[in-house]
Design a protein around this motif. Structure first.
Motif, PDB file in Angstrom:
ATOM      1  N   SER A 288       0.824  -1.200   0.000  1.00 42.00           N
ATOM      2  CA  SER A 288       0.000   0.000   0.000  1.00 42.00           C
ATOM      3  C   SER A 288       0.861   1.255   0.000  1.00 42.00           C
ATOM      4  N   LEU A 289       1.978   1.240   0.737  1.00 45.07           N
ATOM      5  CA  LEU A 289       2.874   2.398   0.736  1.00 45.07           C
ATOM      6  C   LEU A 289       3.542   2.579  -0.622  1.00 45.07           C
ATOM      7  N   GLU A 290       3.803   1.478  -1.305  1.00 37.52           N
ATOM      8  CA  GLU A 290       4.347   1.583  -2.664  1.00 37.52           C
ATOM      9  C   GLU A 290       3.331   2.275  -3.569  1.00 37.52           C
ATOM     10  N   LEU A 291       2.058   1.904  -3.422  1.00 34.09           N
ATOM     11  CA  LEU A 291       1.012   2.560  -4.200  1.00 34.09           C
ATOM     12  C   LEU A 291       0.916   4.035  -3.824  1.00 34.09           C
ATOM     13  N   LEU A 292       1.048   4.345  -2.557  1.00 29.17           N
ATOM     14  CA  LEU A 292       1.011   5.737  -2.115  1.00 29.17           C
ATOM     15  C   LEU A 292       2.141   6.534  -2.772  1.00 29.17           C
TER      16      LEU A 292
ATOM     17  N   ALA B  66      -8.498   3.611   4.852  1.00 28.73           N
ATOM     18  CA  ALA B  66      -8.809   3.215   6.228  1.00 28.73           C
ATOM     19  C   ALA B  66      -7.761   3.745   7.203  1.00 28.73           C
ATOM     20  N   ALA B  67      -6.515   3.864   6.742  1.00 30.60           N
ATOM     21  CA  ALA B  67      -5.435   4.401   7.573  1.00 30.60           C
ATOM     22  C   ALA B  67      -5.391   5.928   7.522  1.00 30.60           C
ATOM     23  N   ASP B  68      -6.330   6.539   6.798  1.00 29.10           N
ATOM     24  CA  ASP B  68      -6.425   7.994   6.656  1.00 29.10           C
ATOM     25  C   ASP B  68      -5.189   8.586   5.979  1.00 29.10           C
ATOM     26  N   LEU B  69      -4.657   7.838   5.003  1.00 32.81           N
ATOM     27  CA  LEU B  69      -3.490   8.326   4.261  1.00 32.81           C
ATOM     28  C   LEU B  69      -3.885   8.986   2.951  1.00 32.81           C
ATOM     29  N   VAL B  70      -5.089   8.663   2.453  1.00 33.34           N
ATOM     30  CA  VAL B  70      -5.611   9.295   1.240  1.00 33.34           C
ATOM     31  C   VAL B  70      -7.085   9.624   1.432  1.00 33.34           C
ATOM     32  N   ALA B  71      -7.543  10.606   0.670  1.00 39.17           N
ATOM     33  CA  ALA B  71      -8.972  10.877   0.534  1.00 39.17           C
ATOM     34  C   ALA B  71      -9.364  10.305  -0.817  1.00 39.17           C
TER      35      ALA B  71
ATOM     36  N   ALA C 123     -11.760   3.673  -8.476  1.00 41.73           N
ATOM     37  CA  ALA C 123     -11.516   4.528  -7.314  1.00 41.73           C
ATOM     38  C   ALA C 123     -11.043   5.869  -7.840  1.00 41.73           C
ATOM     39  N   ARG C 124     -11.364   6.891  -7.123  1.00 43.85           N
ATOM     40  CA  ARG C 124     -10.915   8.244  -7.495  1.00 43.85           C
ATOM     41  C   ARG C 124     -10.169   8.792  -6.295  1.00 43.85           C
ATOM     42  N   VAL C 125      -8.851   8.934  -6.441  1.00 51.59           N
ATOM     43  CA  VAL C 125      -8.028   9.490  -5.369  1.00 51.59           C
ATOM     44  C   VAL C 125      -8.092  11.007  -5.489  1.00 51.59           C
ATOM     45  N   LEU C 126      -8.570  11.645  -4.437  1.00 56.23           N
ATOM     46  CA  LEU C 126      -8.736  13.091  -4.446  1.00 56.23           C
ATOM     47  C   LEU C 126      -7.531  13.815  -3.865  1.00 56.23           C
TER      48      LEU C 126
ATOM     49  N   ASP D 121      -5.263  -2.640  -7.023  1.00 56.53           N
ATOM     50  CA  ASP D 121      -4.905  -1.308  -6.541  1.00 56.53           C
ATOM     51  C   ASP D 121      -6.060  -0.687  -5.761  1.00 56.53           C
ATOM     52  N   ILE D 122      -7.281  -0.953  -6.185  1.00 56.17           N
ATOM     53  CA  ILE D 122      -8.439  -0.437  -5.443  1.00 56.17           C
ATOM     54  C   ILE D 122      -8.461  -1.027  -4.042  1.00 56.17           C
ATOM     55  N   ASP D 123      -8.166  -2.322  -3.916  1.00 57.39           N
ATOM     56  CA  ASP D 123      -8.103  -2.941  -2.592  1.00 57.39           C
ATOM     57  C   ASP D 123      -7.008  -2.304  -1.732  1.00 57.39           C
ATOM     58  N   ARG D 124      -5.863  -2.004  -2.356  1.00 50.79           N
ATOM     59  CA  ARG D 124      -4.790  -1.341  -1.606  1.00 50.79           C
ATOM     60  C   ARG D 124      -5.201   0.076  -1.215  1.00 50.79           C
ATOM     61  N   LEU D 125      -5.983   0.733  -2.073  1.00 51.99           N
ATOM     62  CA  LEU D 125      -6.491   2.067  -1.724  1.00 51.99           C
ATOM     63  C   LEU D 125      -7.443   2.003  -0.539  1.00 51.99           C
ATOM     64  N   ARG D 126      -8.191   0.912  -0.416  1.00 54.07           N
ATOM     65  CA  ARG D 126      -9.072   0.748   0.759  1.00 54.07           C
ATOM     66  C   ARG D 126      -8.244   0.780   2.047  1.00 54.07           C
ATOM     67  N   VAL D 127      -7.085   0.123   1.999  1.00 60.39           N
ATOM     68  CA  VAL D 127      -6.188   0.109   3.164  1.00 60.39           C
ATOM     69  C   VAL D 127      -5.669   1.519   3.438  1.00 60.39           C
ATOM     70  N   LEU D 128      -5.244   2.204   2.384  1.00 63.73           N
ATOM     71  CA  LEU D 128      -4.722   3.570   2.555  1.00 63.73           C
ATOM     72  C   LEU D 128      -5.801   4.506   3.094  1.00 63.73           C
TER      73      LEU D 128
END
Length: 77
Positions: free
Chosen positions: A4-8, A34-39, A53-56, A25-32
């Protein structure tokens, strides 16, 4: 969380907002998220056809995680 950090890191290198359609990647975004690392806006869990998924934004916590993580360098052989 390492994947997930690699995706970040990948997200941080691209202009936002960013649309993601790969289910893994969408599943990894769920983790990010949930950890409040992305909106991000995410498809419902379990949706595979038409999933997106749409990363804002990367949150302040996400920027902090990026600054604390060490990106893997080239392997020494």
């Amino acid at each position: 969380m390492v994947l997930s950090l690699e995706l970040l890191r990948e997200i941080a290198a691209k202009p936002l907002p960013l649309t993601v359609t790969d289910v893994r990647d969408i599943d990894r975004l769920r983790v990010l998220r949930a950890a409040d690392l992305v909106a991000a806006l995410l498809s419902a869990p379990g949706v595979e056809i038409g999933a997106f998924a749409r990363v804002l934004a990367i949150t302040p916590q996400g920027h902090e995680a990026l600054s604390q993580s060490v990106s893997p360098g080239p392997s020494l052989q």
